[in-house]
Design an enzyme around this catalytic site. Structure first.
Site, mmCIF file in Angstrom:
data_model
loop_
_atom_site.group_PDB
_atom_site.id
_atom_site.type_symbol
_atom_site.label_atom_id
_atom_site.label_comp_id
_atom_site.label_asym_id
_atom_site.label_seq_id
_atom_site.Cartn_x
_atom_site.Cartn_y
_atom_site.Cartn_z
ATOM 1 N N ASP A 1 -3.324 3.430 1.449
ATOM 2 C CA ASP A 1 -3.818 2.232 0.763
ATOM 3 C C ASP A 1 -5.171 2.003 1.406
ATOM 4 O OD1 ASP A 1 -4.620 -0.406 0.222
ATOM 5 O OD2 ASP A 1 -2.562 -0.940 -0.267
ATOM 6 N N HIS A 2 -6.238 2.270 0.670
ATOM 7 C CA HIS A 2 -7.540 2.303 1.353
ATOM 8 C C HIS A 2 -7.940 0.940 1.919
ATOM 9 C CE1 HIS A 2 -9.248 0.841 -2.447
ATOM 10 N NE2 HIS A 2 -10.329 0.517 -1.770
ATOM 11 N N HIS B 1 -2.839 -3.395 -2.547
ATOM 12 C CA HIS B 1 -3.843 -4.056 -1.713
ATOM 13 C C HIS B 1 -3.501 -5.522 -1.404
ATOM 14 C CE1 HIS B 1 -5.759 -0.411 -2.763
ATOM 15 N NE2 HIS B 1 -6.385 -0.813 -3.835
HETATM 16 C C1 BG6 Z 1 -8.529 0.731 -6.293
HETATM 17 C C2 BG6 Z 1 -8.229 0.325 -7.694
HETATM 18 O O1 BG6 Z 1 -7.342 0.983 -5.594
HETATM 19 O O2 BG6 Z 1 -9.235 -0.307 -5.632
HETATM 20 C C3 BG6 Z 1 -9.508 -0.027 -8.436
HETATM 21 O O3 BG6 Z 1 -7.574 1.380 -8.372
HETATM 22 C C4 BG6 Z 1 -10.303 -1.043 -7.668
HETATM 23 O O4 BG6 Z 1 -9.220 -0.497 -9.749
HETATM 24 C C5 BG6 Z 1 -10.479 -0.619 -6.226
HETATM 25 O O5 BG6 Z 1 -11.560 -1.185 -8.303
HETATM 26 C C6 BG6 Z 1 -11.113 -1.725 -5.404
HETATM 27 O O6 BG6 Z 1 -11.444 -1.227 -4.143
HETATM 28 P P1 BG6 Z 1 -12.659 -1.835 -3.314
HETATM 29 O O7 BG6 Z 1 -12.633 -1.080 -2.028
HETATM 30 O O8 BG6 Z 1 -13.883 -1.612 -4.139
HETATM 31 O O9 BG6 Z 1 -12.358 -3.301 -3.157
#
Ligand code: BG6
Length: 519
Positions: free
Chosen positions: A202-203, A265
């Site tokens: 989960d980044h 997230h």
């Molecule tokens: C991803 C989603 O996991 O996270 C995207 O699939 C989203 O839809 C993105 O735009 C948002 O990540 P960040 O790091 O730009 O907040």
């Protein structure tokens, strides 16, 4: 200066000594995809630049199209020029990093591809590079199980108790599309690998500010005192995006905001904000507490969904002065799509610390700005001294963790306006990462790859976490059923979602505090 030295003396380094990473090969399945070019290779390049990669180290990209090593490297070099967070790319770092990049043509469902991969690994002539393996599955979730099965069949992935070498599997989201699909993927993966060998990404957990939630909570006694229903009135978690779905309409039609953002997230951020202190900083201790927290969320039934969850979809509008077309007009989106691009919900956590405190979560595309933050709104001061003149205008204190952009923390409290009259108004105190630490903002993937190479699972999602989160999301989806969106569930791009999202809070005497860019 003395104070600087003192600050330096107070730095507490938690890492267990310098981590020496064992020599290994990272095998990327789906190597011609977007993720490899945009995220993985730029992250590896920056790790190489910071001399943090193992020595020796190799990367093997696997994809269907025939390509030479040189062709693969040239493509990635071009992508790096576009996606590297530091510019220009350092040619000497690139040249030595590029030598570690290799390509192996292969079809994921064809057993011969895996035998070819094994042969390729043996050619490196170092047993550690052929048997310490980090498999990165940048492929669609339906391919997770077949790839892992083939890896096991070919002997590349072993499920051993005390192996002389290690193999790990990193999987990208979406991890299933509901609880039962996530369970079957989990079953398939754990047939061929131990849970401890599986690293679910989960980044958000790779973001500095998200990691800081635990540090902030548990290294500051003054805030932990306030972190409960005794002091907190309610909590707001907002992850807003100014972008629409852009070219990802096909994927988004199968996902929607609830699966795409809330299941992972937002619930992860919630778990870190609300969990109990872990017994240690070990991965399992932290993950145990996160699961416990997710399990304490009061389950949604149909009435709960109707009362506490709002969904929406954007129509034509304007974001930051630019016209944005309606979701239904985006590429690969059905013209009568009922997929939600916005969700707001209220949830309750049935445990001793949070009983009765509403947690409001919202996320959406095509909102006025991109910002992620957590706001703890504290209880009001008793209206004894200022009640007559100020009433409810006397603002309650709040603490905002700004996850992105303007990374930092703000405390809002009341102060006297200077002058001869007696006026009280809210003022804000800001901590800004860039002011304190400079503009260093590593990409989430740099940290996550490093942790996977080191075998530390703290920043990855455990099986029970992912399944508990799906349980919550499934109950909400069941409450929505097949009901199409109603007119009032659409919102113009560039607004903060449908009005019902405001009413959701108004019913309990609250109001959204929208993220504000810092001056
Ligand atoms: C991803 C989603 O996991 O996270 C995207 O699939 C989203 O839809 C993105 O735009 C948002 O990540 P960040 O790091 O730009 O907040």
């Amino acid at each position: 200066m003395e104070s600087d030295n003192l600050d330096e003396l107070m730095v507490c380094r938690l890492e267990r000594g310098i981590r020496t990473l064992s020599p290994c090969t990272m095998v990327i399945f789906g190597a011609s995809g977007d993720l490899t070019a945009r995220k993985l290779v730029p992250a590896l390049y920056h790790l190489a630049r910071a001399r943090q990669l193992p020595e020796p180290f190799r990367v093997v990209g696997v994809a269907r199209r025939p390509k030479s090593d040189a062709g693969f490297r040239a493509e990635l070099r071009e992508a790096l020029d576009q996606f590297s967070r530091t510019q220009p790319v350092d040619p000497s770092v690139w040249d030595s990093f590029a030598e570690t990049l290799h390509y192996c043509q292969g079809d994921l469902i064809e057993p011969a591809s895996y035998d070819r991969l094994a042969a390729r690994l043996r050619e490196f002539g170092d047993e550690r590079l052929a048997r310490n393996l980090l498999f990165y599955l940048a492929v669609s979730p339906s391919q997770f199980a077949p790839v892992v099965e083939q890896l096991s069949r070919s002997g590349l992935l072993r499920r051993e108790e005390e192996p002389p070498f290690w193999q790990r599997v990193v999987v990208e989201k979406p991890f299933g599309h509901d609880l039962s699909s996530a369970q079957s993927v989990n079953q398939a993966l754990t047939r061929f690998a131990h849970e401890r060998q599986i690293f679910r990404i989960d980044h958000y957990l790779g973001k500095e500010t998200v990691q800081n939630i635990l540090m902030f909570r548990f290294s500051n006694a003054i805030f932990e005192q306030l972190w409960s229903r005794q002091s907190v009135d309610h909590v707001q978690i907002t992850v807003s995006e100014a972008r629409g779905v852009g070219g990802r309409g096909g994927y988004y039609e199968e996902a929607g905001a609830l699966r795409d953002m809330v299941q992972n997230h937002l619930l992860q951020v919630l778990a870190l904000v609300a969990m109990e202190p872990p017994v240690s900083l070990e991965a399992e201790a932290i993950r145990d507490e996160k699961v416990k927290l997710l399990r304490s969320i009061r389950p949604f039934d149909a009435t709960g969904v109707a009362r506490s969850v709002v969904r929406g979809q954007y129509t034509n509008g304007t974001v930051r002065g630019q016209p944005v077309r309606a979701y239904r007009e985006e590429e690969k989106v059905r013209p009568d799509s009922n997929v939600e691009t916005f969700v707001a919900l209220r949830l309750l956590i049935d445990n001793w610390r949070w009983s009765g405190v509403p947690f409001y979560l919202r996320t959406g595309k095509a909102l006025p700005l991109s910002a992620s933050e957590v706001r703890l709104q504290f209880r009001r001061a008793p209206h004894v001294l200022f009640a007559a003149q100020c009433g409810s205008r006397l603002d309650a204190n709040s603490l905002t963790l700004r996850l992105q952009p303007d990374e930092g923390i703000s405390l809002r409290f009341n102060g006297k306006v200077p002058g001869t009259s007696t006026e009280v108004r809210p003022v804000r105190m800001h901590f800004r990462y860039d002011a304190e630490f400079g503009a260093y903002t590593p990409e989430a993937y740099e940290r996550l790859l490093l942790e996977a190479l080191a075998g530390d699972a703290t920043l990855f999602i455990r099986r029970d976490e992912v399944e508990t989160a799906w349980g919550i999301v499934d109950a909400i989806r069941a409450g929505w059923g097949a009901r199409p969106l109603r007119d009032r569930e659409f919102y113009p791009a560039g607004t903060w979602g449908p009005e019902a999202a405001d009413q959701l809070l108004a019913r309990t005497g609250h109001a959204w505090r929208n993220p504000q860019p810092l001056a």
